[in-house]
Scaffold this active site. Structure first.
Site, PDB file in Angstrom:
ATOM      1  N   HIS A  22     -19.942   4.732  -0.361  1.00 27.94           N
ATOM      2  CA  HIS A  22     -21.052   4.473  -1.295  1.00 27.94           C
ATOM      3  C   HIS A  22     -20.500   4.083  -2.673  1.00 27.94           C
ATOM      4  O   HIS A  22     -20.991   3.167  -3.312  1.00 27.94           O
ATOM      5  CB  HIS A  22     -21.905   5.739  -1.484  1.00 27.94           C
ATOM      6  CG  HIS A  22     -22.720   6.155  -0.301  1.00 27.94           C
ATOM      7  ND1 HIS A  22     -22.641   7.405   0.255  1.00 27.94           N
ATOM      8  CD2 HIS A  22     -23.660   5.485   0.423  1.00 27.94           C
ATOM      9  CE1 HIS A  22     -23.500   7.499   1.261  1.00 27.94           C
ATOM     10  NE2 HIS A  22     -24.127   6.357   1.395  1.00 27.94           N
ATOM     11  N   LYS A  46     -35.447  12.485   8.102  1.00 25.63           N
ATOM     12  CA  LYS A  46     -34.024  12.320   8.421  1.00 25.63           C
ATOM     13  C   LYS A  46     -33.299  13.652   8.548  1.00 25.63           C
ATOM     14  O   LYS A  46     -32.094  13.681   8.788  1.00 25.63           O
ATOM     15  CB  LYS A  46     -33.348  11.464   7.351  1.00 25.63           C
ATOM     16  CG  LYS A  46     -33.786  10.008   7.421  1.00 25.63           C
ATOM     17  CD  LYS A  46     -32.739   9.080   6.872  1.00 25.63           C
ATOM     18  CE  LYS A  46     -33.063   7.651   7.258  1.00 25.63           C
ATOM     19  NZ  LYS A  46     -32.177   6.678   6.656  1.00 25.63           N
ATOM     20  N   ARG A  95     -21.330  -2.537   6.466  1.00 30.03           N
ATOM     21  CA  ARG A  95     -20.056  -2.143   7.045  1.00 30.03           C
ATOM     22  C   ARG A  95     -19.731  -3.079   8.199  1.00 30.03           C
ATOM     23  O   ARG A  95     -19.002  -4.035   8.071  1.00 30.03           O
ATOM     24  CB  ARG A  95     -20.098  -0.693   7.535  1.00 30.03           C
ATOM     25  CG  ARG A  95     -19.987   0.313   6.428  1.00 30.03           C
ATOM     26  CD  ARG A  95     -20.535   1.642   6.799  1.00 30.03           C
ATOM     27  NE  ARG A  95     -21.977   1.596   6.946  1.00 30.03           N
ATOM     28  CZ  ARG A  95     -22.758   2.646   7.021  1.00 30.03           C
ATOM     29  NH1 ARG A  95     -22.234   3.834   7.019  1.00 30.03           N
ATOM     30  NH2 ARG A  95     -24.055   2.517   7.121  1.00 30.03           N
ATOM     31  N   SER A 133     -21.993   9.184   5.998  1.00 25.71           N
ATOM     32  CA  SER A 133     -22.220  10.584   5.610  1.00 25.71           C
ATOM     33  C   SER A 133     -22.227  11.504   6.831  1.00 25.71           C
ATOM     34  O   SER A 133     -21.783  12.652   6.759  1.00 25.71           O
ATOM     35  CB  SER A 133     -23.546  10.728   4.869  1.00 25.71           C
ATOM     36  OG  SER A 133     -23.574   9.906   3.739  1.00 25.71           O
TER      37      SER A 133
HETATM   38  P1  ADP Z   1     -29.833   5.161   4.314  1.00 25.93           P
HETATM   39  O1  ADP Z   1     -30.511   6.346   4.913  1.00 25.93           O
HETATM   40  O2  ADP Z   1     -30.710   4.401   3.352  1.00 25.93           O
HETATM   41  O3  ADP Z   1     -29.124   4.259   5.275  1.00 25.93           O
HETATM   42  P2  ADP Z   1     -27.197   5.978   3.410  1.00 25.93           P
HETATM   43  O4  ADP Z   1     -26.866   6.971   2.349  1.00 25.93           O
HETATM   44  O5  ADP Z   1     -26.718   6.238   4.781  1.00 25.93           O
HETATM   45  O6  ADP Z   1     -28.768   5.835   3.348  1.00 25.93           O
HETATM   46  O7  ADP Z   1     -26.698   4.543   2.979  1.00 25.93           O
HETATM   47  C1  ADP Z   1     -27.121   3.933   1.784  1.00 25.93           C
HETATM   48  C2  ADP Z   1     -26.525   2.547   1.695  1.00 25.93           C
HETATM   49  O8  ADP Z   1     -25.102   2.642   1.586  1.00 25.93           O
HETATM   50  C3  ADP Z   1     -26.781   1.673   2.923  1.00 25.93           C
HETATM   51  O9  ADP Z   1     -26.968   0.340   2.499  1.00 25.93           O
HETATM   52  C4  ADP Z   1     -25.510   1.808   3.734  1.00 25.93           C
HETATM   53  O10 ADP Z   1     -25.290   0.672   4.527  1.00 25.93           O
HETATM   54  C5  ADP Z   1     -24.490   1.907   2.606  1.00 25.93           C
HETATM   55  N1  ADP Z   1     -23.272   2.606   3.046  1.00 25.93           N
HETATM   56  C6  ADP Z   1     -23.138   3.830   3.561  1.00 25.93           C
HETATM   57  N2  ADP Z   1     -21.851   4.103   3.858  1.00 25.93           N
HETATM   58  C7  ADP Z   1     -21.144   3.006   3.507  1.00 25.93           C
HETATM   59  C8  ADP Z   1     -19.759   2.627   3.592  1.00 25.93           C
HETATM   60  N3  ADP Z   1     -18.834   3.414   4.121  1.00 25.93           N
HETATM   61  N4  ADP Z   1     -19.423   1.402   3.149  1.00 25.93           N
HETATM   62  C9  ADP Z   1     -20.380   0.584   2.648  1.00 25.93           C
HETATM   63  N5  ADP Z   1     -21.677   0.851   2.567  1.00 25.93           N
HETATM   64  C10 ADP Z   1     -22.070   2.047   2.983  1.00 25.93           C
END
Ligand code: ADP
Length: 164
Positions: A22, A46, A95, A133
């Site tokens: 992130h 979630k 990703r 996460s």
């Molecule tokens: P959501 O529930 O909205 O998917 P996340 O916290 O899982 O929330 O992800 C928020 C954003 O960050 C999304 O656009 C996701 O693709 C991006 N994201 C999460 N992990 C990574 C990572 N390792 N590299 C790049 N982007 C990421």
């Protein structure tokens, strides 16, 4: 007062908890936009590990001292929140190809709801391609080492959550 010439982007997500993936996206986004609002979505469906309040606290600790970054939360439709905050764009991280289908749907749906706010996709650093996460929580739950995957503050919050 907010400067009208400033380009503002919302970076929405669950951030349950925030990872180095992130933060990689956040740093890249800061090169393009004047101000980024990291917005924690309140989506109880979630079944998050951390409450919204805890996630906000973690983000504030991790982003302390970062200029041009604001931490906030929202519930309901993200695009409505983005409008309210006068955002020019929504940031999403990509990703692998596996992210694409869902993200494409989300971006098109948001464009149908408001065609003035663009979704901007930013590609992650290669080392974070397999990081999310969920993986971090699994490793930490079973006492594994999450060094390099999350900032050290997050490791402390995880250990506390899992009673260590
Ligand atoms: P959501 O529930 O909205 O998917 P996340 O916290 O899982 O929330 O992800 C928020 C954003 O960050 C999304 O656009 C996701 O693709 C991006 N994201 C999460 N992990 C990574 C990572 N390792 N590299 C790049 N982007 C990421």
């Amino acid at each position: 007062m907010a400067d009208k010439n400033q380009k503002i982007a919302i970076y929405p997500g669950s951030f349950d908890p925030v990872t180095n993936g992130h933060l990689d996206i956040l740093e890249r986004a800061l090169k393009i936009f004047d101000r980024i609002i990291l917005a924690v979505g309140d989506n109880p469906g979630k079944k998050p590990l951390f409450t919204v309040g805890e996630r906000l606290g973690i983000l504030r600790a991790v982003c302390k001292g970062m200029k041009n970054v604001e931490i906030d939360s929202f519930s309901g439709l993200m695009i409505e929140y983005a409008k309210q905050r006068n955002a020019d764009a929504i940031i999403r991280g990509l990703r692998a190809v596996s992210d694409f289908d869902y993200e494409f749907q989300l971006a098109l749906m948001n464009r149908n709801l408001d065609c003035d706010i663009e979704t901007v996709f930013i590609m992650t650093a290669e080392k974070y391609v397999y990081l999310n996460s969920g993986i971090v929580k699994e490793i930490s739950r079973y006492n594994g080492n999450v060094k390099g995957l999350v900032p050290k503050e997050v490791d402390s919050f995880l250990m506390k959550k899992f009673g260590r």
